[in-house]
Design a protein around this motif. Structure first.
Motif, PDB file in Angstrom:
ATOM      1  N   THR A   1      23.778  16.289   3.260  1.00  0.00           N
ATOM      2  CA  THR A   1      24.836  15.798   4.130  1.00  0.00           C
ATOM      3  C   THR A   1      25.342  14.457   3.622  1.00  0.00           C
ATOM      4  N   THR A   2      26.650  14.375   3.396  1.00  0.00           N
ATOM      5  CA  THR A   2      27.282  13.144   2.940  1.00  0.00           C
ATOM      6  C   THR A   2      28.360  12.742   3.935  1.00  0.00           C
ATOM      7  N   SER A   3      29.051  11.647   3.647  1.00  0.00           N
ATOM      8  CA  SER A   3      30.142  11.203   4.510  1.00  0.00           C
ATOM      9  C   SER A   3      31.281  12.206   4.550  1.00  0.00           C
ATOM     10  N   GLU A   4      31.309  13.094   3.555  1.00  0.00           N
ATOM     11  CA  GLU A   4      32.349  14.114   3.496  1.00  0.00           C
ATOM     12  C   GLU A   4      31.875  15.463   4.026  1.00  0.00           C
ATOM     13  N   GLY A   5      30.656  15.492   4.591  1.00  0.00           N
ATOM     14  CA  GLY A   5      30.114  16.735   5.114  1.00  0.00           C
ATOM     15  C   GLY A   5      28.953  17.242   4.286  1.00  0.00           C
ATOM     16  N   ARG A   6      28.600  18.495   4.493  1.00  0.00           N
ATOM     17  CA  ARG A   6      27.482  19.085   3.763  1.00  0.00           C
ATOM     18  C   ARG A   6      27.953  19.552   2.399  1.00  0.00           C
ATOM     19  N   VAL A   7      27.213  19.122   1.371  1.00  0.00           N
ATOM     20  CA  VAL A   7      27.566  19.427  -0.008  1.00  0.00           C
ATOM     21  C   VAL A   7      26.493  20.333  -0.608  1.00  0.00           C
ATOM     22  N   PHE A   8      26.943  21.405  -1.255  1.00  0.00           N
ATOM     23  CA  PHE A   8      26.037  22.353  -1.892  1.00  0.00           C
ATOM     24  C   PHE A   8      25.928  22.032  -3.372  1.00  0.00           C
ATOM     25  N   ALA A   9      24.715  22.119  -3.923  1.00  0.00           N
ATOM     26  CA  ALA A   9      24.534  21.878  -5.358  1.00  0.00           C
ATOM     27  C   ALA A   9      23.464  22.800  -5.901  1.00  0.00           C
ATOM     28  N   ARG A  10      23.690  23.297  -7.104  1.00  0.00           N
ATOM     29  CA  ARG A  10      22.645  24.028  -7.813  1.00  0.00           C
ATOM     30  C   ARG A  10      21.757  23.029  -8.545  1.00  0.00           C
ATOM     31  N   VAL A  11      20.489  23.356  -8.651  1.00  0.00           N
ATOM     32  CA  VAL A  11      19.572  22.508  -9.408  1.00  0.00           C
ATOM     33  C   VAL A  11      19.947  22.597 -10.883  1.00  0.00           C
ATOM     34  N   GLN A  12      20.189  21.452 -11.485  1.00  0.00           N
ATOM     35  CA  GLN A  12      20.495  21.358 -12.903  1.00  0.00           C
ATOM     36  C   GLN A  12      19.244  20.920 -13.670  1.00  0.00           C
ATOM     37  N   PRO A  13      19.212  21.125 -14.974  1.00  0.00           N
ATOM     38  CA  PRO A  13      18.078  20.606 -15.741  1.00  0.00           C
ATOM     39  C   PRO A  13      17.916  19.093 -15.633  1.00  0.00           C
ATOM     40  N   THR A  14      18.973  18.394 -15.235  1.00  0.00           N
ATOM     41  CA  THR A  14      18.930  16.935 -15.116  1.00  0.00           C
ATOM     42  C   THR A  14      18.802  16.451 -13.675  1.00  0.00           C
ATOM     43  N   SER A  15      18.709  17.361 -12.699  1.00  0.00           N
ATOM     44  CA  SER A  15      18.523  16.934 -11.311  1.00  0.00           C
ATOM     45  C   SER A  15      17.218  16.151 -11.186  1.00  0.00           C
ATOM     46  N   LEU A  16      17.195  15.220 -10.255  1.00  0.00           N
ATOM     47  CA  LEU A  16      16.020  14.372 -10.074  1.00  0.00           C
ATOM     48  C   LEU A  16      15.096  14.919  -8.997  1.00  0.00           C
ATOM     49  N   PHE A  17      13.794  14.843  -9.263  1.00  0.00           N
ATOM     50  CA  PHE A  17      12.737  15.220  -8.333  1.00  0.00           C
ATOM     51  C   PHE A  17      11.760  14.064  -8.205  1.00  0.00           C
ATOM     52  N   ARG A  18      11.107  13.967  -7.068  1.00  0.00           N
ATOM     53  CA  ARG A  18       9.913  13.132  -6.981  1.00  0.00           C
ATOM     54  C   ARG A  18       8.837  13.780  -7.845  1.00  0.00           C
ATOM     55  N   ILE A  19       8.236  13.010  -8.741  1.00  0.00           N
ATOM     56  CA  ILE A  19       7.234  13.585  -9.642  1.00  0.00           C
ATOM     57  C   ILE A  19       5.811  13.234  -9.225  1.00  0.00           C
ATOM     58  N   ALA A  20       5.668  12.450  -8.150  1.00  0.00           N
ATOM     59  CA  ALA A  20       4.345  12.110  -7.607  1.00  0.00           C
ATOM     60  C   ALA A  20       3.456  11.509  -8.705  1.00  0.00           C
ATOM     61  N   SER A  21       2.254  12.020  -8.882  1.00  0.00           N
ATOM     62  CA  SER A  21       1.281  11.355  -9.753  1.00  0.00           C
ATOM     63  C   SER A  21       1.533  11.523 -11.245  1.00  0.00           C
ATOM     64  N   LEU A  22       2.573  12.240 -11.652  1.00  0.00           N
ATOM     65  CA  LEU A  22       2.979  12.146 -13.053  1.00  0.00           C
ATOM     66  C   LEU A  22       3.405  10.717 -13.374  1.00  0.00           C
ATOM     67  N   SER A  23       3.665   9.934 -12.324  1.00  0.00           N
ATOM     68  CA  SER A  23       4.001   8.519 -12.498  1.00  0.00           C
ATOM     69  C   SER A  23       2.852   7.732 -13.118  1.00  0.00           C
ATOM     70  N   LYS A  24       1.628   8.210 -12.989  1.00  0.00           N
ATOM     71  CA  LYS A  24       0.483   7.414 -13.428  1.00  0.00           C
ATOM     72  C   LYS A  24       0.455   7.183 -14.937  1.00  0.00           C
ATOM     73  N   ASN A  25       0.899   8.181 -15.726  1.00  0.00           N
ATOM     74  CA  ASN A  25       0.882   7.917 -17.173  1.00  0.00           C
ATOM     75  C   ASN A  25       1.980   6.952 -17.572  1.00  0.00           C
ATOM     76  N   ILE A  26       3.004   6.802 -16.752  1.00  0.00           N
ATOM     77  CA  ILE A  26       4.028   5.784 -16.985  1.00  0.00           C
ATOM     78  C   ILE A  26       3.425   4.398 -16.759  1.00  0.00           C
ATOM     79  N   THR A  27       2.702   4.259 -15.669  1.00  0.00           N
ATOM     80  CA  THR A  27       2.040   2.989 -15.373  1.00  0.00           C
ATOM     81  C   THR A  27       0.980   2.674 -16.420  1.00  0.00           C
ATOM     82  N   GLY A  28       0.229   3.690 -16.830  1.00  0.00           N
ATOM     83  CA  GLY A  28      -0.771   3.474 -17.879  1.00  0.00           C
ATOM     84  C   GLY A  28      -0.148   2.977 -19.163  1.00  0.00           C
ATOM     85  N   ALA A  29       1.002   3.538 -19.525  1.00  0.00           N
ATOM     86  CA  ALA A  29       1.695   3.102 -20.739  1.00  0.00           C
ATOM     87  C   ALA A  29       2.208   1.675 -20.597  1.00  0.00           C
TER      88      ALA A  29
END
Length: 421
Positions: free
Chosen positions: A85-113
């Motif tokens: 839901t946006t200011s222009e209403g409900r927007v539909f989108a297909r998941v793209q290879p570049t869409s962002l997700f929460r990656i949860a604990s995959l973040s730990k190797n970033i912090t380790g690096a």
């Protein structure tokens, strides 16, 4: 956030992963529709078929898969769709290879690096006591003085969430104990935790600790003089050519169209204020900014496999000494299964003389898996929901992708990396 004990530990790569028939479970909903985007070379169709079956069985709304070999991204796929839901209403989108997700604990190797990079630049000693670095009092438990940076990285710091509450998921308890209003922040979590005794002698056993990685984020900020996010982006991600990744926020209204929406059957009282409002768990049931160094990053699967290239060989981000430190065995050695925990990675030897490294990530509304196995192959899969009561085993994505690797007889040569920069 992540349970490693249930995982099949990638003993020797695809050839030795226990086979699980891709048709083992019937589809749960014949009408379940699965839009797809991205590129799948014909020789890698086994990956796509496995993912489509996995997602359909679990009625997962949004998912991604990326596969790479020898520094080239070869497959990049988005599965499903979402509305926002946006200011222009409900927007539909297909998941793209570049869409962002929460990656949860995959973040730990970033912090380790990031910690390894600070040590590489001569700004931090890995044997430094954490209490001294962060000005924490050891009055409540003198053993806190024995917690070093390396012990935090390898989950040897003395906190055991099987014994005491996981500090990153105890917001209501912390606020009540300290007599403060929600939301709690990093300083509140540290104040509450430091006043409590450790659960075991530091350095004597492995116990997965989200709090330990939260502390590493504060060390990065203290030593670098930058915010955790700014340091990672400037010193790690930008030199690796990764521009999309960022830290996530708690509420759907705080996110943009490029980030998928998250699904969970669970609810929780909001941790963002004292109203007591019951909310969908992924949106206010936990405090996303507090997760930062522990599990707060947003990324796409292509971002993650590209990030994995940093660990393939010494380069502009990490030198050979840092890579050796990241994958070194801890002071307690290997576990009974022959693996060990490095700096944000589970690690084991494979049968071609190299290392398999991997991690899972899990929080309400997210499940992720990233593995770097033998022969230069790596893959990352991310989903917008995780296993909950009554749903099929999400950990099965590990052997399923391992088996799919074995179906590739000829690896393609076209590098998709420039397409998804």
């Amino acid at each position: 956030m992540t349970t490693l004990s249930r995982r099949r530990l990638l003993q020797t790569g695809a050839a030795a992963v226990p086979a699980i028939a891709l048709g083992a479970r019937p589809a749960r909903a014949a009408s379940f529709s699965l839009p797809v985007t991205g590129v799948v070379p014909s020789s890698m169709a086994g990956f796509d078929q496995a993912m489509q079956k996995y997602v359909t069985e679990r009625e997962i709304g949004c998912a991604q898969l990326a596969v790479a070999k020898n520094g080239k991204i070869l497959l990049a796929r988005g599965y499903g769709s979402y509305t926002r839901t946006t200011s222009e209403g409900r927007v539909f989108a297909r998941v793209q290879p570049t869409s962002l997700f929460r990656i949860a604990s995959l973040s730990k190797n970033i912090t380790g690096a990031a910690i390894a990079r600070l040590a590489q630049d001569g700004k931090l000693s890995l044997t430094a006591p954490v209490a001294s670095l962060l000005g924490l009092s050891a009055d409540a438990d003198p053993r806190l003085a024995q917690v070093t940076v390396t012990r935090l990285l390898q989950h040897l710091g003395g906190w055991d969430r099987a014994v005491s509450p996981d500090q990153l998921w105890a917001d209501h308890t912390i606020a009540a104990s300290l007599g403060i209003s929600l939301p709690v922040d990093h300083a509140d979590i540290m104040k509450w935790s430091t006043a409590r005794k450790l659960d075991y002698d530091p350095g004597t056993k492995y116990a997965y600790s989200n709090y330990g990685y939260m502390l590493l984020g504060r060390i990065i900020e203290k030593v670098s003089g930058m915010s955790y996010e700014a340091y990672v982006k400037q010193k790690l991600l930008a030199p690796a050519g990764i521009t999309r990744m960022k830290l996530g926020r708690s509420l759907m209204t705080e996110t943009g169209m490029s980030e998928v929406t998250y699904t969970s059957k669970l609810t929780n009282k909001t941790v963002l204020d004292d109203s007591g409002t019951v909310v969908p768990y992924p949106y206010g049931g936990f405090n996303m900014p507090n997760q930062d160094a522990n599990g707060g990053w947003l990324a796409s699967a292509v971002d993650m496999v590209k990030w994995g290239f940093v660990f393939d060989k010494a380069g502009t981000v990490l030198n050979s000494t840092s890579l050796s430190r990241i994958f070194a065995k801890p002071e307690i050695g290997m576990n009974s299964g022959g693996s060990w925990y490095g700096f944000g990675w589970s690690v084991r030897n494979n049968n071609v003389g190299t290392l398999n490294t991997w991690h899972t990530g899990s929080m309400p509304g997210t499940f992720s898996f990233f593995a770097r196995i033998q022969n230069g192959v790596s893959y990352c899969a991310i989903f917008n929901r995780r296993e909950e009561t009554g749903s099929p085993d999400f950990d099965s994505i590990d052997p399923i992708l391992g088996q799919a690797t074995g179906t590739v007889t000829t690896w393609p040569t076209t590098d998709l990396t420039p397409k998804y920069f």
